[in-house]
Scaffold this motif. Structure first.
Motif, PDB file in Angstrom:
ATOM      1  N   VAL A 147       2.921 -21.327  -3.424  1.00  0.00           N
ATOM      2  CA  VAL A 147       3.561 -21.643  -4.700  1.00  0.00           C
ATOM      3  C   VAL A 147       3.712 -20.370  -5.522  1.00  0.00           C
TER       4      VAL A 147
ATOM      5  N   GLY B 158      -1.614 -24.413  -1.098  1.00  0.00           N
ATOM      6  CA  GLY B 158      -0.699 -24.672  -2.197  1.00  0.00           C
ATOM      7  C   GLY B 158      -1.369 -25.341  -3.371  1.00  0.00           C
TER       8      GLY B 158
ATOM      9  N   GLU C 193       7.316 -24.692  -5.390  1.00  0.00           N
ATOM     10  CA  GLU C 193       7.036 -24.460  -3.983  1.00  0.00           C
ATOM     11  C   GLU C 193       7.855 -23.259  -3.511  1.00  0.00           C
TER      12      GLU C 193
ATOM     13  N   ALA D 197      -2.086 -23.302  -6.970  1.00  0.00           N
ATOM     14  CA  ALA D 197      -1.468 -23.616  -8.257  1.00  0.00           C
ATOM     15  C   ALA D 197      -2.414 -23.394  -9.433  1.00  0.00           C
TER      16      ALA D 197
END
Length: 400
Positions: free
Chosen positions: A308, A279, A318, A283
């Motif tokens: 994400v 995650g 999320e 991003a």
């Protein structure tokens, strides 16, 4: 993979018997009550281990430390040589004490000041429930108009700045307080808070500090502690920056493939490894999480599995664990393949601990007041999805 679940210790509103019901067998936790830079004693470690075993009916074991914190003075290389050496030595002693108690996987991060940053802790989902979210325009509104950080405007596009100004003009005091609270939730351990003047004051400590400075301080830390970790049989694994970009002008040094290569090459050792957080890395628009996992597979000692969904302006939300922008099935194939390689080598520690990271607040999670991003049902759903994907991959691979 060793299914694990993060638990924040006795204050956590989620209990160990509840975690047993998720099917996980490993606990990821830390002695959060011990101040940064203070030695973790064997007695304190053993006491927490005993609590985990007893409260879970011997069904759970503390297998991963998250985190053994790095003191801010180490990141800044401040306070003089004697203070730094004391902090290094305390860290080394803690590593040896953990190893003596049978815990050999230690996650940590090198993010200056803030562990993670979000602007919404309870973003409403279309189907019900809530998620964590990072809104670029809200973050810009805070940075430029609330924090009033000099030069902050240069970090945002003209479109984001225009929307940030519209947000601040329309905001009420309670909106600004809610935004401050969301950002403060990312302070280490989520136990400490600052108001805006207090945040300005702590940020001033990093004035003039560059990415090269942080890298140099990080390399010095690794040189000081990795040999001890290697000797003790401990696997250190750094967690990537969250989000993987500068925040409030603070340099970030674990944001992309080049950063990870620098860290792992700085002190070459199996004891100097990576926590693969899909995650956090996911991003970053330029990050190919699967390719990063493939390149550094040998040094991945722990995995945070989440997903994400990114927006064009740098915002992200999320997502469900198998949705979002990272191909989770492809990522799991890489990690499972690395486990097979380690087993073929005859390594006793071939099994990689993983945990479902973050989760949506769903059903009875709502209003329970758990740590942001760490509800029970949302993470259990994520774990079940990951478990199913892993079982399917393994079944298909055996049939091939």
């Amino acid at each position: 993979m060793r299914e694990s679940f993060r638990w924040f210790g006795p204050p956590d509103r989620i209990t160990l018997p509840e975690i047993v019901q998720t099917g996980a067998t490993g606990i990821v936790t830390a002695l959060h009550e011990i101040p940064y830079g203070v030695v973790w004693t064997k007695e304190a470690i053993a006491e927490r281990q005993a609590l985990v075993r007893e409260a879970s009916g011997e069904r759970l074991e503390w297998t991963v430390v998250e985190s053994l914190p790095v003191h801010e003075a180490i990141k800044l290389a401040s306070g003089g040589g004697d203070e730094l050496e004391t902090l290094y030595e305390n860290y080394r002693i803690s590593l040896k004490n953990l190893a003596a108690c049978g815990i050999s996987t230690v996650c940590y991060n090198f993010m200056p000041l803030l562990d993670w940053t979000r602007t919404e802790l309870a973003h409403p989902l279309a189907g019900g429930g809530t998620s964590l979210r990072f809104n670029m325009q809200d973050f810009a509104a805070f940075d430029v108009y609330m924090l009033e950080r000099p030069g902050a405007e240069a970090d945002f596009s003209a479109d984001v700045l225009q929307r940030a100004k519209a947000w601040i003009d329309a905001s009420r005091p309670e909106d600004r307080e809610r935004l401050l609270a969301a950002i403060m939730a990312g302070l280490p351990g989520a136990y400490e808070r600052y108001d805006v003047p207090g945040l300005r004051a702590v940020l001033a400590r990093y004035e003039g500090i560059t990415k090269d400075d942080i890298r140099a301080n990080y390399k010095r830390f690794l040189e000081a502690v990795v040999p001890t970790a290697e000797e003790a049989g401990v696997r250190l694994c750094v967690h990537p920056d969250d989000p993987p970009r500068p925040v409030f002008g603070l340099p970030r040094v674990v944001s992309n493939e080049d950063d990870i290569a620098f860290i792992l090459d700085a002190v070459p050792s199996l004891a100097n490894g990576l926590t693969l957080c899909s995650g956090s890395l996911g991003a970053g628009p330029a990050n190919d999480v699967v390719a990063i996992a493939r390149r550094f597979a040998e040094k991945i000692h722990f995995a945070h599995l989440r997903n994400v969904a990114k927006d064009a302006d740098g915002s992200f939300e999320e997502a469900n664990h198998l949705d979002g922008d990272t191909d989770m099935v492809a990522l799991l194939r890489v990690l499972l393949g690395e486990e097979r390689r380690r087993r073929a080598e005859g390594r006793a520690d071939f099994e990689m601990p993983m945990r479902p990271d973050h989760g949506h607040e769903l059903l009875a999670d709502l209003g329970r007041g758990t740590h942001p991003g760490y509800p029970l049902i949302g993470r259990m759903r994520g774990l079940a999805e990951l478990r199913g994907a892993i079982r399917a991959i393994e079944t298909l691979d055996r049939a091939a």
